[in-house]
Design a protein around this motif. Sequence first.
Motif: not given
Length: 410
Positions: A134-136, A205-214
């Motif tokens: 992730v930090w990359h 990644l934000v979408e997958v982790v949050s379960g929401q569209p960006l």
Amino acid sequence: MGGELKVTCDPADVGLDAGRLRRIDSHFAPYVDDGRLPGWLTLVSRRGEIAHLSTYGARDLASGTPVETDTLFRIYSMSKPITSVAAMMLYEEGAFELTDPISRFLPAFTDMRVYEKGTAEAPITRPAAEPIRVWHLLSHTSGLVYGFQHVSVVDELYRAAGFDRTTPRGLDLAGAVDRLAGLPLLFEPGSQWNYSMATDVLGRLVEVVSGQPLDRFLAERIFGPLGMTDTGFHVGADDAERMASLYYAGPDGRATLLDMGDSAFRPPRALSGGGGLISGAADYHRFCQMLLRGGELDGVRLLSPRTVAYMTRNHLPGGADLEEFGRPVFAEVSYAGIGFGLGFAVVEDAARTKSLTSKGEYNWGGAASTAFWVDPAEELTVVFLTQLLPSNAHPIRTQLRQLVYQAIVG
């Protein structure tokens, strides 16, 4: 929140000289008068007060409609810090660790390969020894590239796969990221810095982790709470007249219209966290003020002060700067004294930058010559908005810095 954008103080009250601030306007006005820029907006804030706000020129040259304080601009890569903040909000909730391989959330990145040699028609690759973490993504050390860079075989492979200045037609963000994962890396993750589509992958990644569209996550968790009512991935019909037209530097050096059709006025199929947002000065000023105040503004806290401080320190190994560790975005631009954090370039050594800026200042800009920076040492934020491709057509950013800092007198 929000409200009319206007100067809120006497510059002298926040240690700025009004006459010296006017040098910004007198310097950049000729850029419009001789046709190099269509128009621009500059906002300088210190100690939480707007001390200088100016506009000049046209948001659309054909109609002559002027740049106004509520004009909307394509901010391109100034989207990246916003997406990075979104990711770090999820990090603060324990959704992932910065050292997690992104394949944990995006399985298409499980078996990455690194380009070794050969042509785009017959590339020779090897298995990556290190996963993309992730930090990359946050620090642009992933080994991903941009297709428009035209400096490597990997760039050429991106273009062949449909990744030039946009994502492949017909694919949403999930599909585009999966296709991207099938292309080789330019180098082992963590071993170099290269500006890339990493923040687009971070948006997925934000979408997958949050379960929401960006777009929904940004609207509900950042734009709504901060009162950023003019920021999003497209412009509605009611606000279409406020949208600035896009130009490029023509062969004669003059701003030449780039016909973008209706792309700004309809939702994009692929939500680009790396370059897809449209915004205005009031909104981006509020975003900068949130960062300057350590993640909080008007009683709304997005991040902790410790997280903002961590994001805005140099994360390049050994404290290296981009000159020695990175592959330059533009060969003619010096990156001496500039490190990179999690979503921001960071000034490590102001003397080496040959600029009046401060150690710890952090910043980024957009492809259409927009720019911002936050200087915690001087309690200063600056936003400059215009619409001219490419961003290195004129030395706007370096000149703006010297003009802003020479106005600090107390």
